[in-house]
Enzyme design. Sequence first.
Site, PDB file in Angstrom:
ATOM      1  N   TYR A  26      12.294 -34.272 -10.062  1.00  0.00           N
ATOM      2  CA  TYR A  26      11.511 -33.567  -9.028  1.00  0.00           C
ATOM      3  C   TYR A  26      12.298 -32.426  -8.388  1.00  0.00           C
ATOM      4  O   TYR A  26      12.010 -32.022  -7.267  1.00  0.00           O
ATOM      5  CB  TYR A  26      11.020 -34.546  -7.947  1.00  0.00           C
ATOM      6  N   HIS A  27      13.274 -31.888  -9.105  1.00  0.00           N
ATOM      7  CA  HIS A  27      14.108 -30.809  -8.562  1.00  0.00           C
ATOM      8  C   HIS A  27      13.797 -29.474  -9.239  1.00  0.00           C
ATOM      9  O   HIS A  27      14.685 -28.636  -9.401  1.00  0.00           O
ATOM     10  CB  HIS A  27      15.594 -31.153  -8.732  1.00  0.00           C
ATOM     11  N   TYR A  28      12.550 -29.271  -9.608  1.00  0.00           N
ATOM     12  CA  TYR A  28      12.175 -28.031 -10.288  1.00  0.00           C
ATOM     13  C   TYR A  28      12.318 -26.840  -9.348  1.00  0.00           C
ATOM     14  O   TYR A  28      12.193 -26.965  -8.121  1.00  0.00           O
ATOM     15  CB  TYR A  28      10.750 -28.131 -10.849  1.00  0.00           C
TER      16      TYR A  28
END
Length: 538
Positions: free
Chosen positions: A466-468
């Site tokens: 979830y670190h896009y």
Amino acid sequence: MELSQTIHGHGLLTASLLLLINFYLASSSLLQGNRLPYMTSDVEEVSGKSFDYIVVGGGTAGCALAATLSEKFSVLLVERGGSPYGNPLVLDKRYYGFALIETDEYTSVAQSFVSKDGVMNQRGRVLGGSSAINFGFYSRASEYFIEKVGLEKELVRDAYEWVESRIVSKPELTLWQTVAEFGLLEAGILPYNGFSLEHIEGTKVGATVFDEHGMRHTSADLLEAGNPENITVLLNATVKNVIFYNKNRNESRAWGIRFIKSNGSPDQTHEVYLNQPECSSSWGEVILSAGALGSPQILLLSGIGPQAHLREFNIPIVLDLEGVGQRMQDNPGIALLVDNKPQNQLPDTPQVVGIADNFKFIVEAGIVPVSLNATRMTVAAKLAFPASKGKLELNSTDPRENPSVQFNYLAKEKDMDECVKMSQLLERVARSQSIAMFVGVEHKSELMSSEDELRKSCKKNVRTFYHYHGGCTVGTVVDKDYKVYGVEGLRVVDGSTFLESPGTNPMATLLMLGRYQGIKILKDKSDAGAFNTQQQRP
């Protein structure tokens, strides 16, 4: 066994959870305190008004930014989701992860999307943004990152400390986190650094936004540090586009936004505007803080982006800017299940991290819900510096719909090679004596998978952390001051500007960046003598 990237168990909340939500709603005034700014979901109440600054996106960076700007200016903060206050699925650590399971099209606090790579992912859709739905792990960026992006070290330190004094705590390790800590050390992730806020190689205990009572403190709490008389928070409103006017033939300036009710008709639009004082140095700005999907999406819907793509949707072109939506990246991750079957334990967020192989691998452990009554124990790792890049494009002109995004996970051979090495490290952690004894399985020191098997596993089981980031990167879409190239009065301040995800995860640095850019703007306006404004639209 690998953890599937798709979490199962969608359905209605149990009766006990509904009762809990009602309890939290009844006591939400106590949770909010008395210092939060005025909040409303009434679009008619705000429509037609003018403000010195309009911040689009009440997420991790946006709340810190709005609070800071409110010290001297009137600010409208527009958030497409609702309030986190009164929602135990956001605030209570015991129910971490349920918000990621219970999603819907327009109103849930997490909005799910599937990239064109086929990987399930999530976006925050609540005041506080992803800081309201994530693991809560807090760790600063490396000194190298700060130098590379050209930020001022002293102001960075002050901005971090401003955040930390308000919403960050030192965790008390749970039993599972203590076991995981030993597992990381057994796997050779050294040295042991104890508790640290810094991004340093080895095994360390990080900070958390969960306090000693297990209550989450999101970026929304930072609004309490602002001037409540100067902030209006508009909830459940989705921005459709930025409004521009032409100063001359070759120059456009942002002077407002057009928005809709998040669960209303996309055709029923409303507008708010920037104050336009006679002195141009006093003009405020529209600042996009809508995240790595939201900010490039809004630019495209506003007519800023690749000309050919805009024409596909009949969007009037304000500026042909090729970089919008480009250089999208997501850190590829792999997760292993260390328990034998689903259990019904309390969720446990990561408090310990292993940072290995010259900062390339980030390893954590947790207990995550996979349904409303089942959890799994995992160890997971992400590749910190992927070479593979993708792009974001519009799916439609409805701003509530997810844009189309492809990250091209592991497309570069270098990334696949690193994934194999990362998976070998992950196996050593998962098969460590400490973890084996804790979960009751036989300890095996030798690796069980061949390199060929791990390559196949990486390709099949790659998942997100979830670190896009990317889509409005510095140097292609915004300049070093985060101003959008080619137009005036428009900035982007969020993770879409990053060329890499800083630290173990970006939350701390996004919180810092909101405060940092707010201080920089206040200083620039002070130097220009621009603290007195008049309401006047062009």
